[in-house]
Design an enzyme around this catalytic site. Structure first.
Site, PDB file in Angstrom:
ATOM      1  N   LYS A   1       6.236 -11.484   4.332  1.00 52.75           N
ATOM      2  CA  LYS A   1       5.881 -11.566   2.916  1.00 52.75           C
ATOM      3  C   LYS A   1       4.775 -12.609   2.776  1.00 52.75           C
ATOM      4  O   LYS A   1       4.931 -13.755   3.200  1.00 52.75           O
ATOM      5  CB  LYS A   1       7.102 -11.969   2.094  1.00 52.75           C
ATOM      6  CG  LYS A   1       6.824 -12.118   0.600  1.00 52.75           C
ATOM      7  CD  LYS A   1       8.104 -12.447  -0.136  1.00 52.75           C
ATOM      8  CE  LYS A   1       7.885 -12.648  -1.621  1.00 52.75           C
ATOM      9  NZ  LYS A   1       9.127 -12.980  -2.313  1.00 52.75           N
TER      10      LYS A   1
ATOM     11  N   LYS B   1       5.220  -7.103   2.607  1.00 53.95           N
ATOM     12  CA  LYS B   1       4.908  -7.261   1.184  1.00 53.95           C
ATOM     13  C   LYS B   1       3.721  -8.209   1.026  1.00 53.95           C
ATOM     14  O   LYS B   1       3.743  -9.266   1.645  1.00 53.95           O
ATOM     15  CB  LYS B   1       6.135  -7.836   0.460  1.00 53.95           C
ATOM     16  CG  LYS B   1       5.953  -8.004  -1.045  1.00 53.95           C
ATOM     17  CD  LYS B   1       7.185  -8.609  -1.685  1.00 53.95           C
ATOM     18  CE  LYS B   1       6.956  -8.739  -3.188  1.00 53.95           C
ATOM     19  NZ  LYS B   1       8.038  -9.370  -3.894  1.00 53.95           N
TER      20      LYS B   1
HETATM   21 ZN   LIG Z   1      11.468 -16.429  -4.417  1.00 53.92          ZN
END
Ligand SMILES: [Zn+2]
Length: 332
Positions: free
Chosen positions: A201, A254
């Protein structure tokens, strides 16, 4: 010089198989299915609340009763799963709403498992929506703490599982959280509850609209001390490897669009069920440009989702899930 008669007629004509739609669809390598989609939802306290997020047209903050209504529709459309984010009544330093058995997400999970039992309910596990400072964990002397925060995340995941969540999805990017969550779930009899980890992420500007929706913008500083640097992709493989070793069942990249190369590498390297999060900024850009008449929103939506799948996603978390499902129905 003598003129040589060269045939300009190619032997191989790749265009032959592009001449009509039946042919094109027969040789299409990648196609989207509703089973690919996970629909994100924002749960808020109260009753009959249905408040549109300004920067995300068509996306709402919903109270538990409205989440149920929404999920009946989601299921009827053939979408198999939702992921829940919670916005608590009150935020505090330790994000206690996150692991409160009567927290908004816990209440929503219970209601959904009762009213729409065959819809898979995934819960996002993080503290940023619940802390007064908007950080993903505990903060001391301006440092976002790792190990102490992981303990709270494990508590949060357990309380989601106890409420009936089918899967938990830690999104914080602290070190060791998957292992901590796996071990507390196993200890308490939830050994069959899978973990989808937000494994790679990135600290991204594409999360802007989400922070409106989840009311989780940090009050100071940013998330660069735990989320990944956008320049790195070898490091993403290390992050993913670590989560797999700690027991992640599904790994996620992501955002999706600016990181399709990372997604591709992760899928190729590990062959794990891989998810990609088509984030709020990606959604908002399409919606805004379509509204201005600058692009064909529906066409760009489908092309975007297809590209994410082609790059290696088995699952796509997307705010377009309902629209894309309707499109697939219409064109089948
Ligand atoms: Zn968070």
């Amino acid at each position: 010089m003598e003129r040589v008669d060269v045939s300009t007629s190619p032997i191989v004509r790749l265009r032959r198989l592009r001449m009509n739609e039946p042919l094109r669809s027969m040789v299409r390598e990648t196609s989207l299915s509703k089973d690919d989609f996970i629909y994100p939802l924002f749960v808020v306290p109260g009753e009959k609340v249905r408040k549109e997020v300004g920067s995300m047209p068509g996306v709402y903050q919903l109270s538990v009763d409205q989440i149920v209504v929404e999920c009946v529709e989601v299921r009827a459309l053939g979408i198999p799963a939702v992921i829940l984010f919670g916005i608590p009544e009150e935020k505090d330093e330790t994000g206690s709403g996150a692991y409160d058995e009567l927290g908004v997400v816990q209440l929503a999970v219970r209601a959904l498992k009762k009213e729409v039992p065959d819809l898979l309910v995934i819960t996002d596990v993080c503290l940023c929506e619940y802390t007064s400072h908007g950080h993903c964990g505990l903060v001391r002397d301006n440092e976002i703490l790792n190990d102490e925060s992981v303990e709270l995340l494990a508590r949060e995941a357990l309380s989601h599982a106890q409420a009936g969540a089918d899967m938990v999805a830690p999104s914080d990017m602290f070190d060791g959280r998957v292992r901590a969550i796996r071990s507390i779930l196993d200890e308490r009899g939830f050994h069959n509850t899978p973990i989808m980890s937000y494994a790679a992420k990135y600290a991204s500007g594409f999360y802007g609209p989400f922070r409106d929706a989840a009311e989780s913008a940090p009050a100071f500083g940013d998330r660069r001390s735990h989320q990944m640097d956008p320049g790195n992709s070898d490091e993403a493989l290390r992050e993913v490897a670590q989560d797999i070793q700690e027991g992640a069942d599904i790994v996620m990249v992501k955002p999706a669009l600016p990181y399709l190369d990372v997604l591709y590498r992760v899928r190729e390297r590990f062959g794990m069920p891989t998810a990609a999060y088509n984030v709020s900024g990606e959604y908002a850009m399409v919606k805004a440009a379509a509204r201005l008449g600058w692009i064909d929103g529906e066409r760009v939506m489908m092309e975007m989702l297809l590209g994410i799948k082609r790059a290696g996603a088995d699952l796509i978390l997307t705010y377009f899930a309902k629209e894309a499902a309707r499109y697939l129905d219409k064109t089948r």
